[in-house]
Design a protein around this motif. Structure first.
Motif, short mmCIF file in Angstrom:
data_model
loop_
_atom_site.label_atom_id
_atom_site.label_comp_id
_atom_site.label_asym_id
_atom_site.label_seq_id
_atom_site.Cartn_x
_atom_site.Cartn_y
_atom_site.Cartn_z
N TYR A 94 0.85 -1.19 0.00
CA TYR A 94 0.00 0.00 0.00
C TYR A 94 0.88 1.23 0.00
O TYR A 94 2.06 1.18 0.37
CB TYR A 94 -0.97 0.00 1.20
N TYR A 142 -3.20 9.75 3.35
CA TYR A 142 -4.53 9.15 3.45
C TYR A 142 -5.49 9.91 2.51
O TYR A 142 -5.39 11.13 2.41
CB TYR A 142 -5.02 9.23 4.90
N PRO A 143 -6.37 9.23 1.74
CA PRO A 143 -6.84 7.85 1.90
C PRO A 143 -6.19 6.82 1.00
O PRO A 143 -6.81 5.79 0.70
CB PRO A 143 -8.32 7.99 1.57
N GLN A 166 -3.91 4.69 1.61
CA GLN A 166 -3.77 3.41 2.32
C GLN A 166 -5.09 2.64 2.31
O GLN A 166 -5.12 1.43 2.07
CB GLN A 166 -3.29 3.65 3.75
N ARG A 167 -6.17 3.35 2.59
CA ARG A 167 -7.50 2.70 2.58
C ARG A 167 -7.84 2.15 1.21
O ARG A 167 -8.27 1.00 1.06
CB ARG A 167 -8.54 3.71 3.01
N ASP A 168 -7.65 2.98 0.18
CA ASP A 168 -8.03 2.58 -1.17
C ASP A 168 -7.17 1.42 -1.67
O ASP A 168 -7.68 0.50 -2.33
CB ASP A 168 -7.92 3.78 -2.11
N VAL A 214 -4.63 0.15 8.94
CA VAL A 214 -4.96 0.08 7.52
C VAL A 214 -6.07 -0.95 7.28
O VAL A 214 -7.00 -0.72 6.49
CB VAL A 214 -3.71 -0.26 6.68
N TRP A 217 -9.32 0.62 8.25
CA TRP A 217 -9.74 1.59 7.24
C TRP A 217 -10.35 0.88 6.04
O TRP A 217 -11.36 1.33 5.49
CB TRP A 217 -8.55 2.44 6.80
N ALA A 218 -9.73 -0.23 5.61
CA ALA A 218 -10.26 -0.98 4.47
C ALA A 218 -11.66 -1.50 4.78
O ALA A 218 -12.57 -1.38 3.95
CB ALA A 218 -9.33 -2.13 4.13
N ARG A 257 -13.87 -0.38 6.84
CA ARG A 257 -14.85 0.71 6.92
C ARG A 257 -15.20 1.26 5.53
O ARG A 257 -16.32 1.71 5.29
CB ARG A 257 -14.30 1.83 7.79
N GLY A 258 -14.25 1.21 4.61
CA GLY A 258 -14.46 1.80 3.29
C GLY A 258 -15.04 0.85 2.26
O GLY A 258 -15.34 1.28 1.13
N PRO A 270 -7.59 11.42 8.27
CA PRO A 270 -7.71 10.01 8.62
C PRO A 270 -8.67 9.79 9.79
O PRO A 270 -8.55 10.46 10.82
CB PRO A 270 -6.27 9.63 9.02
#
Length: 268
Positions: free
Chosen positions: A69, A77-78, A80-82, A115, A118-119, A121-122, A181
């Motif tokens: 990532y 950020y975002p 890392q989430r994406d 991370v 975050w994944a 949640r997204g 974040p």
């Protein structure tokens, strides 16, 4: 590294940044770990965490996709989430898009645990239904001051209050618009999936794990909070030489199979 695990590089494709796949000789056909490495959001890679992910695959009997990532500050950020969501999508596609009974288990250590959350949640709801659980290993979730940071954080281990604050600040977009974040301590109540939290007793971010576990919604019987007695932050990187680390990974693997049992009964 264990000798019963095959390591295969997975190339970057589309939004997926690539990574390493660790497949044990005898592995579950319907489960995959999607793993996110630690490194304070600014360092680390699937290669630096090969010992953790290789032994996790070996002792659990579940393949591990260790995903890359974007690292801060080049990728705030975002990103890392994406990137993490793209890795989960790749893991599911490798299992077969039509196999609704296959499950991914998100996992990560230190910054990688954040991370993973975050994944989760997204994710779109359709993907989130395929998540069998989430394993959070001595995670760092945004606290900059706490009793455990004060007691165990030092400049040498990089977990003192000043260094942690600098680490988190690198995630913010500088000089332009960007998202702030969201810290897991603030949205833990949204995590309805089975959650396994492993905290190291002598770890500066121990209180981060306590705060996230305390924020989870009540009533989830599969949630676990495990304290690795006498261990420090990052101890799983010594899994090849430390029987205590292996024991913790074995416990994690048993938990994942237990989480998957209702789906397997339904399939039968």
């Amino acid at each position: 590294m264990p000798n019963d695990v095959t390591e295969t590089p997975i190339a970057e494709e589309g939004a997926f940044r690539g990574g390493l796949l660790f497949k044990p000789d005898r592995s579950a056909s319907d489960m995959t770990w999607v793993y996110f490495h630690g490194g304070g959001f600014v360092a680390g890679s699937p290669e630096t965490h090969r010992c953790v992910t290789g032994w996790l695959a070996s002792v659990s009997g579940i393949p591990v996709l260790s995903a890359r990532y974007g690292l801060a500050p080049e990728f705030p950020y975002p990103a890392q989430r994406d990137d993490a969501i793209a890795a989960c999508r790749t893991a599911l596609s490798r299992r077969g898009a039509t196999n609704d009974d296959s499950r991914i288990f998100l996992a990560g250590d230190s910054a990688g645990a954040c991370v993973a959350l975050w994944a989760l949640r997204g994710m779109a709801p359709s993907m989130r239904t395929r998540v069998g659980g989430i394993a959070l290993l001595y995670g760092a979730y945004g606290l900059r001051q706490s009793p455990s940071i004060q007691k165990y954080g030092t400049q040498k281990n990089g977990l003192d209050a000043q260094t942690l604050s600098a680490m988190y600040e690198r995630l913010f977009h500088v000089g332009g618009p960007g998202e702030t974040p969201p810290w897991p301590i603030d949205f833990a109540i949204e995590v309805s999936e089975p959650t396994f939290i492993l905290a190291a007793e002598l770890d500066a971010v121990f209180d981060d794990s306590v705060a996230v576990f305390g924020g989870l919604p009540p009533g989830q019987t599969m949630n676990r909070f495990v304290v690795a007695t006498g261990q420090q932050h990052g101890f799983l990187k010594h899994a090849g030489d430390d029987p205590n680390a292996i024991a913790e990974l074995e416990q994690l693997g048993k938990w994942a199979y237990h989480c998957a049992m209702p789906v397997r009964r339904k399939e039968a």
